[in-house]
Design a protein around this motif. Structure first.
Motif, PDB file in Angstrom:
ATOM      1  N   UNK A  28       0.785  -1.227   0.000  1.00 23.20           N
ATOM      2  CA  UNK A  28       0.000   0.000   0.000  1.00 23.20           C
ATOM      3  C   UNK A  28       0.825   1.290   0.000  1.00 23.20           C
ATOM      4  N   UNK A  29       2.151   1.163   0.046  1.00 26.03           N
ATOM      5  CA  UNK A  29       2.966   2.378   0.030  1.00 26.03           C
ATOM      6  C   UNK A  29       2.946   3.014  -1.357  1.00 26.03           C
ATOM      7  N   UNK A  30       3.247   4.308  -1.407  1.00 24.72           N
ATOM      8  CA  UNK A  30       3.455   4.958  -2.697  1.00 24.72           C
ATOM      9  C   UNK A  30       4.848   4.594  -3.225  1.00 24.72           C
ATOM     10  N   UNK A  31       5.106   4.931  -4.468  1.00 23.75           N
ATOM     11  CA  UNK A  31       6.336   4.538  -5.145  1.00 23.75           C
ATOM     12  C   UNK A  31       7.467   5.526  -4.856  1.00 23.75           C
ATOM     13  N   UNK A  32       8.703   5.077  -5.048  1.00 20.76           N
ATOM     14  CA  UNK A  32       9.856   5.963  -4.891  1.00 20.76           C
ATOM     15  C   UNK A  32      10.102   6.709  -6.197  1.00 20.76           C
ATOM     16  N   UNK A  33      10.835   7.832  -6.160  1.00 25.68           N
ATOM     17  CA  UNK A  33      11.160   8.546  -7.400  1.00 25.68           C
ATOM     18  C   UNK A  33      11.890   7.679  -8.422  1.00 25.68           C
ATOM     19  N   UNK A  34      12.794   6.808  -7.963  1.00 20.29           N
ATOM     20  CA  UNK A  34      13.520   5.950  -8.896  1.00 20.29           C
ATOM     21  C   UNK A  34      12.597   4.920  -9.537  1.00 20.29           C
ATOM     22  N   UNK A  35      11.667   4.378  -8.763  1.00 19.17           N
ATOM     23  CA  UNK A  35      10.674   3.465  -9.337  1.00 19.17           C
ATOM     24  C   UNK A  35       9.842   4.177 -10.403  1.00 19.17           C
ATOM     25  N   UNK A  74      -6.970  10.724 -12.600  1.00 15.84           N
ATOM     26  CA  UNK A  74      -5.653  11.184 -12.164  1.00 15.84           C
ATOM     27  C   UNK A  74      -5.834  12.083 -10.947  1.00 15.84           C
ATOM     28  N   UNK A  75      -5.143  11.752  -9.867  1.00 17.29           N
ATOM     29  CA  UNK A  75      -5.247  12.539  -8.637  1.00 17.29           C
ATOM     30  C   UNK A  75      -3.973  13.321  -8.315  1.00 17.29           C
ATOM     31  N   UNK A  76      -2.850  12.929  -8.912  1.00 16.57           N
ATOM     32  CA  UNK A  76      -1.576  13.558  -8.569  1.00 16.57           C
ATOM     33  C   UNK A  76      -0.513  13.087  -9.557  1.00 16.57           C
ATOM     34  N   UNK A  77       0.651  13.706  -9.526  1.00 15.86           N
ATOM     35  CA  UNK A  77       1.813  13.191 -10.250  1.00 15.86           C
ATOM     36  C   UNK A  77       2.593  12.266  -9.327  1.00 15.86           C
ATOM     37  N   UNK A  78       3.336  11.331  -9.921  1.00  9.65           N
ATOM     38  CA  UNK A  78       4.122  10.388  -9.144  1.00  9.65           C
ATOM     39  C   UNK A  78       5.269  11.055  -8.406  1.00  9.65           C
ATOM     40  N   UNK A  79       5.845  10.315  -7.471  1.00  8.42           N
ATOM     41  CA  UNK A  79       6.970  10.813  -6.672  1.00  8.42           C
ATOM     42  C   UNK A  79       8.123  11.226  -7.581  1.00  8.42           C
ATOM     43  N   UNK A  80       8.720  12.369  -7.280  1.00  4.80           N
ATOM     44  CA  UNK A  80       9.809  12.884  -8.100  1.00  4.80           C
ATOM     45  C   UNK A  80       9.317  13.779  -9.225  1.00  4.80           C
ATOM     46  N   UNK A  81       8.047  13.603  -9.616  1.00  3.67           N
ATOM     47  CA  UNK A  81       7.415  14.514 -10.574  1.00  3.67           C
ATOM     48  C   UNK A  81       6.631  15.574  -9.817  1.00  3.67           C
ATOM     49  N   UNK A  82       5.896  15.106  -8.806  1.00  2.67           N
ATOM     50  CA  UNK A  82       5.116  16.007  -7.968  1.00  2.67           C
ATOM     51  C   UNK A  82       6.057  16.910  -7.170  1.00  2.67           C
ATOM     52  N   UNK A  83       5.724  18.192  -7.013  1.00  4.38           N
ATOM     53  CA  UNK A  83       6.583  19.106  -6.261  1.00  4.38           C
ATOM     54  C   UNK A  83       6.548  18.896  -4.756  1.00  4.38           C
ATOM     55  N   UNK A  84       5.592  18.092  -4.265  1.00  4.03           N
ATOM     56  CA  UNK A  84       5.522  17.844  -2.829  1.00  4.03           C
ATOM     57  C   UNK A  84       5.286  16.363  -2.563  1.00  4.03           C
ATOM     58  N   UNK A  85       5.584  15.903  -1.325  1.00  2.00           N
ATOM     59  CA  UNK A  85       5.338  14.504  -0.974  1.00  2.00           C
ATOM     60  C   UNK A  85       3.864  14.154  -1.143  1.00  2.00           C
ATOM     61  N   UNK A  86       3.601  12.871  -1.458  1.00  2.00           N
ATOM     62  CA  UNK A  86       2.239  12.421  -1.693  1.00  2.00           C
ATOM     63  C   UNK A  86       1.582  12.001  -0.388  1.00  2.00           C
ATOM     64  N   UNK A  87       0.267  12.218  -0.302  1.00  2.00           N
ATOM     65  CA  UNK A  87      -0.500  11.767   0.858  1.00  2.00           C
ATOM     66  C   UNK A  87      -1.793  11.114   0.376  1.00  2.00           C
ATOM     67  N   UNK A  88      -2.309  10.192   1.180  1.00  2.00           N
ATOM     68  CA  UNK A  88      -3.582   9.550   0.831  1.00  2.00           C
ATOM     69  C   UNK A  88      -4.709  10.576   0.852  1.00  2.00           C
ATOM     70  N   UNK A  89      -4.616  11.559   1.763  1.00  2.00           N
ATOM     71  CA  UNK A  89      -5.648  12.592   1.835  1.00  2.00           C
ATOM     72  C   UNK A  89      -5.715  13.391   0.536  1.00  2.00           C
ATOM     73  N   UNK A  90      -4.564  13.623  -0.071  1.00  2.00           N
ATOM     74  CA  UNK A  90      -4.526  14.327  -1.357  1.00  2.00           C
ATOM     75  C   UNK A  90      -5.314  13.550  -2.410  1.00  2.00           C
ATOM     76  N   UNK A  91      -5.152  12.245  -2.410  1.00  2.00           N
ATOM     77  CA  UNK A  91      -5.873  11.399  -3.356  1.00  2.00           C
ATOM     78  C   UNK A  91      -7.377  11.494  -3.116  1.00  2.00           C
ATOM     79  N   UNK A  92      -7.793  11.375  -1.840  1.00  2.00           N
ATOM     80  CA  UNK A  92      -9.214  11.438  -1.511  1.00  2.00           C
ATOM     81  C   UNK A  92      -9.817  12.783  -1.877  1.00  2.00           C
ATOM     82  N   UNK A  93      -9.075  13.855  -1.625  1.00  2.00           N
ATOM     83  CA  UNK A  93      -9.588  15.189  -1.944  1.00  2.00           C
ATOM     84  C   UNK A  93      -9.755  15.371  -3.451  1.00  2.00           C
TER      85      UNK A  93
END
Length: 265
Positions: free
Chosen positions: A163-170, A206-225
């Motif tokens: 259930x974790x989000x992905x790393x920038x390298x992934x 689409x709820x967000x950009x992936x890690x390393x693309x997004x300018x901020x860390x990802x959160x589950x709340x961001x997805x829900x919003x």
């Protein structure tokens, strides 16, 4: 009871009130019991299944996918519209956009991915030249156009274990492999639907950009919003799709296991 159309609601898609005469049924399968809401829209019987359970209580790697798909099959479902919240690996696929997925890359690790585990069940090798039903995909795209939604007609869905989000390298690796979206649920759902000879298509929000693309860390709340802000788009797309879908059309998906004698309940 014979219900020909089903909606599988992913993260943020919990509301079946587009349907009238709602009732809950419990379907018993060899993999466990499944609670499904059934109602009507445009004189069509429609099943609504919450992928993550009531209150988003089941993480993606522990969903009982086999029970869910088999329960829909036992209801008589022939066409599944699956919704999913996803991260984008492509700058053109922005938050709020809808995408009708056409292919996938499987990076899951521990999930049962087939109804056929050998022994009495036998072994089945299923063709996945067209992983998501082309006919159902076209209806979703036409529904999106009629509803004037921002909807893209193709994307490769990278399915991770979670259930974790992905790393920038992934994320960079998935981009290099040709991925456009990243999520945690399409596999094995799409695999099992094909084995069960059910048409299946995924519309991703689409709820967000992936890690390393997004300018901020990802959160589950961001997805829900993000899903909450766009739930009316998902709802209008689903309603128009149901309106346009014939319930008695034949499709190659319904004969996916013809060489093996068909899918037997």
């Amino acid at each position: 009871m014979s219900v020909k159309i089903a909606i599988i609601g992913g993260t943020g898609v919990y509301d079946p009130t587009m349907l009238t005469d709602l009732r809950q049924v419990e379907v018993d399968t060899v993999y466990g019991k499944v609670a499904i809401k059934v109602g009507r829209y445009q004189e069509k019987e429609v099943a609504f299944l919450q992928r993550h359970g009531e209150g988003h209580s089941v993480p993606p790697h522990l969903i009982n996918y086999r029970a869910n798909i088999l329960a829909l099959k036992k209801l008589g479902v022939r066409q599944i519209i699956a919704t999913a919240a996803v991260g984008s690996l492509d700058m053109k696929l922005e938050a709020g956009h809808l995408v009708v997925v056409h292919d996938f890359l499987d990076f899951t690790k521990v999930r049962p991915t087939t109804f056929f585990d050998g022994g009495e069940a036998g072994v089945v090798h299923t063709d996945f030249t067209y992983p998501y039903c082309p006919r159902l995909r076209n209806v979703l795209l036409e529904a999106g156009r009629q509803e004037s939604l921002t909807i893209h007609d193709s994307a490769v869905y990278v399915c991770t274990e979670g259930p974790r989000f992905e790393t920038p390298t992934e994320i960079k690796m998935y981009q290099n492999f040709g991925g456009h979206l990243v999520g945690m649920t399409s596999v094995p759902e799409v695999l099992l639907a094909r084995e069960a000879e059910i048409c299946y298509a995924t519309v991703a929000m689409v709820t967000n950009y992936g890690a390393g693309i997004s300018p901020q860390p990802l959160t589950h709340m961001e997805v829900l919003e993000a899903m909450d802000a766009n739930k009316e788009n998902i709802k209008s797309l689903a309603m128009k799709t149901i309106e346009l879908l014939p319930t008695d059309d034949d499709c190659e998906c319904h004969h996916a296991l013809a060489d093996f004698g068909g899918f037997k309940l």
